[in-house]
Design an enzyme around this catalytic site. Structure first.
Site, short mmCIF file in Angstrom:
data_model
loop_
_atom_site.label_atom_id
_atom_site.label_comp_id
_atom_site.label_asym_id
_atom_site.label_seq_id
_atom_site.Cartn_x
_atom_site.Cartn_y
_atom_site.Cartn_z
N ASP A 59 0.85 -1.19 0.00
CA ASP A 59 0.00 0.00 0.00
C ASP A 59 0.88 1.24 0.00
O ASP A 59 1.67 1.47 0.92
CB ASP A 59 -0.92 0.01 1.23
CG ASP A 59 -2.09 0.96 1.07
OD1 ASP A 59 -1.88 2.10 0.63
OD2 ASP A 59 -3.23 0.55 1.40
N SER A 108 -7.06 4.36 -1.71
CA SER A 108 -6.82 2.92 -1.63
C SER A 108 -8.07 2.07 -1.83
O SER A 108 -7.96 0.89 -2.12
CB SER A 108 -6.19 2.56 -0.28
OG SER A 108 -4.92 3.13 -0.15
N THR A 171 -7.82 -2.07 1.51
CA THR A 171 -7.32 -3.14 0.64
C THR A 171 -7.99 -4.49 0.91
O THR A 171 -8.57 -5.07 -0.01
CB THR A 171 -5.79 -3.26 0.78
OG1 THR A 171 -5.20 -2.05 0.30
CG2 THR A 171 -5.26 -4.43 -0.02
N GLU A 289 -4.27 -6.84 16.95
CA GLU A 289 -4.34 -5.50 17.53
C GLU A 289 -5.78 -5.01 17.44
O GLU A 289 -6.54 -5.46 16.57
CB GLU A 289 -3.42 -4.52 16.79
CG GLU A 289 -1.93 -4.69 17.07
CD GLU A 289 -1.55 -4.31 18.48
OE1 GLU A 289 -2.21 -3.43 19.07
OE2 GLU A 289 -0.57 -4.87 19.01
N ASP A 304 2.79 -9.87 18.87
CA ASP A 304 2.36 -9.65 17.49
C ASP A 304 3.27 -10.37 16.50
O ASP A 304 4.50 -10.19 16.54
CB ASP A 304 2.37 -8.16 17.15
CG ASP A 304 1.30 -7.39 17.90
OD1 ASP A 304 0.54 -8.02 18.65
OD2 ASP A 304 1.21 -6.17 17.71
N GLU A 330 -1.10 -7.98 2.15
CA GLU A 330 -0.91 -6.54 2.10
C GLU A 330 0.12 -6.06 3.12
O GLU A 330 0.00 -6.31 4.31
CB GLU A 330 -2.23 -5.80 2.38
CG GLU A 330 -2.06 -4.29 2.24
CD GLU A 330 -3.17 -3.47 2.88
OE1 GLU A 330 -3.31 -2.29 2.50
OE2 GLU A 330 -3.89 -4.00 3.75
N ASP A 335 2.03 2.73 3.54
CA ASP A 335 1.19 3.90 3.29
C ASP A 335 1.10 4.79 4.52
O ASP A 335 1.24 6.02 4.43
CB ASP A 335 -0.20 3.41 2.88
CG ASP A 335 -1.19 4.53 2.66
OD1 ASP A 335 -1.07 5.24 1.65
OD2 ASP A 335 -2.11 4.68 3.49
N ASP A 376 -1.10 -0.04 -4.79
CA ASP A 376 -2.37 0.59 -5.16
C ASP A 376 -2.15 1.99 -5.70
O ASP A 376 -2.85 2.45 -6.60
CB ASP A 376 -3.34 0.61 -3.98
CG ASP A 376 -2.70 1.07 -2.67
OD1 ASP A 376 -1.47 1.35 -2.65
OD2 ASP A 376 -3.42 1.15 -1.67
N HIS A 377 -1.13 2.68 -5.17
CA HIS A 377 -0.83 4.05 -5.57
C HIS A 377 0.55 4.40 -5.05
O HIS A 377 1.18 3.63 -4.31
CB HIS A 377 -1.86 5.02 -5.00
CG HIS A 377 -2.01 4.90 -3.51
ND1 HIS A 377 -1.06 5.37 -2.62
CD2 HIS A 377 -2.97 4.32 -2.74
CE1 HIS A 377 -1.43 5.10 -1.39
NE2 HIS A 377 -2.59 4.44 -1.43
#
Length: 518
Positions: A59, A108, A171, A289, A304, A330, A335, A376-377
């Site tokens: 992302d 997104s 996403t 989380e 985690d 992802e 991002d 995505d961008h």
């Protein structure tokens, strides 16, 4: 001034000299010839049917981010600009045009609808056509579009979602949800008119729309629980409490929706995840989380899992299906790092995504697994300043501005929160810790959040039919090419033809040839 001179001198002295081998022209000629031989081998196309599909989505991972992450990865391993990312090793590369139907610079959600559902859409909308207006629930009905995850599920494959964001984020949610607003994570985030209009929140759609998704791993616990229910990990933090207004426990609903006799396992702790006997688990939901997962640099290694660890579990789970699988992975917090102007966080997220790509490569085969890496961008992130070879990627440029006579970091943003004026002038970065993980790189325009960039993004492909991703494409082409490779979705006519044995078709021609020879 003396301190700045010493700092610049130290950077220049630490910069790698030109490696001896690179001074020899034959080094570059041999390297080019080896690359040429590898390119010629690509003429033997891999036209197998793809049993497995993996889509890796960085992302916000524009080309400048890819390049900077490559240099960072190299420097972390004692190398540099010459190093390779795992995605760099993919033989086929394309560019994707990322605009939304109503936006030159996209978001997104609209992009996720493109590369997952094969249809371009308006910004802020998920899993719906461009006939849907953002925020307007009453425009949604009849405009839903389905994703490649659903196409794979309908073909009998196992499917999974792994993300470092909340699993209801833009996403992942485009894979299963249809929403006029990407922010409707739970009914607690929805306006009254949307609730009255019958629109469902995204968390509810995760549980109800495709209830047999085998693997879902990421963050986002709080959207599954009733408002004010304390979080299991942060029981005293109010902002981590449940957000739902309907009183439902969606974790429980997810488990109860599974067929009788199937084992549906929910975990929230890394230790639980890694201890699972996957042969005894049919469905897996892991939410580590309350919201997004922590940045990799800040991650609690006890509680985690890393993205790589989640990908490892997901692939091993999905490989149990003899018909193959589709997996969406992802690296979502690249991002977020950029939006906050924290380039170090963003680039370490990109390196971790690349590590997951390498792991997946080792767990699968290019003969039956099509892997695609894209973004995505982009972001308004850049690095420059005529830095010498080996310059620390988070370091200073070897020059001062010839306007304000102040130093600057190589990494800069076009806009964002890093814009700082001190005593009427641009901040002197030599007075701050610009190598800190949370340092916000300077930007040209002040904004609380840095923005996306509008340029094309790279698409890397390897495996069966990877050559279909080439040149410059509209972003919505990606799932169509992947579906064609796997013989799923609507475009399957070629699969039946390919499955027929070729020998009987050749017999009449062989007979004619024999007559002519006789």
């Amino acid at each position: 001034m003396k301190a700045l001179f010493i700092l610049l001198l130290a950077q220049l002295c630490s910069a790698s000299l030109v490696p001896e081998r690179e001074k020899d022209p034959e080094y570059w000629r041999r390297q080019a010839q080896e690359t040429l031989r590898n390119a010629l081998r690509l003429q033997r196309l891999n036209q197998n049917v793809a049993k497995n599909l993996i889509l890796f989505l960085g992302d916000g991972m524009g080309v400048s981010t890819v390049t900077a992450a490559r240099i960072l990865k190299g420097q972390l391993h004692g190398q540099g600009e010459e190093s390779l990312l795992e995605m760099d090793k993919f033989p086929f590369v394309a560019l994707a045009k990322t605009y939304n139907t109503n936006a030159q610079v996209p978001d997104s959600a609209g992009t996720a609808t493109a590369y997952l559902c094969g249809v371009k859409a308006n910004e802020g909308t998920l899993g719906v056509s461009a006939g849907v207006t953002r925020d307007r629930c009453n425009t949604t009905k009849g405009q839903e579009v389905t994703s490649i995850l659903r196409w794979a599920k309908e073909a009998g494959k196992a499917v999974g979602i792994v993300t470092t964001t909340r699993v209801t984020h833009a996403t992942p949610s485009a894979a299963y949800a249809h929403s006029a607003n990407r922010d409707w994570y739970s009914d607690g985030e929805m306006p009254p008119d949307a609730l009255e209009g019958g629109c469902k929140d995204i968390a509810r759609q995760l549980v109800e729309n495709i209830p047999d998704i085998e693997v879902i791993l990421g963050g986002g616990r709080k959207y599954m629980y009733s408002k004010n229910v304390s979080d299991v990990e942060y029981p005293h933090e109010e902002k981590q409490r449940g957000t739902r207004l309907d009183g439902r426990n969606l974790i429980q609903a997810w488990q109860e929706a599974k067929p009788h006799g199937k084992v549906a396992k929910y975990v929230w702790h890394r230790r639980e995840l890694l201890a699972l006997n996957l042969s005894r688990v049919d469905f897996l939901l892991g939410l580590f989380e309350p919201g997004d997962m922590m940045y990799e640099l800040d991650r609690n290694n006890d509680t985690d899992p890393s993205l790589s660890e989640m990908v490892s579990v997901a692939i091993r789970m999905l490989q149990k299906n003899p018909r193959g699988f589709f997996l969406l992975v992802e690296g979502g917090r690249i991002d977020h790092g950029h939006h906050e102007g924290k380039a170090k966080q963003a680039l370490h997220e990109a390196v971790e995504l690349d590590r997951a790509i390498g792991l997946a490569t080792r767990l699968t085969s290019t003969q039956d697994t099509l892997s695609v890496v894209t973004a995505d961008h982009s972001h308004v992130f850049t690095f420059g300043g005529y830095t010498p070879r080996g310059n620390p990627i988070f370091g200073l440029a070897p020059m001062q501005s010839d306007v304000d006579r102040k130093p600057f970091t190589s990494i800069l943003y076009g806009n964002g929160p890093g814009y700082k004026i001190v005593a009427g002038e641009r901040e002197n970065v030599s007075a701050v810790d610009f190598a800190h993980a949370d340092y916000q790189a300077q930007s040209a325009v002040p904004l609380r959040q840095e923005t996306h960039g509008g340029e094309d993004v790279a698409v890397f492909a390897r495996g069966p039919m990877a050559h279909l991703l080439h040149g410059v494409h509209e972003q919505n082409y990606i799932p169509h090419a992947m579906a064609y490779a796997a013989c799923i979705g609507s475009n399957r006519g070629h699969c039946n033809a390919a499955a027929r044995p070729a020998t009987p078709l050749l017999l009449p021609f062989l007979g004619l040839l024999l007559l002519l020879l006789c």
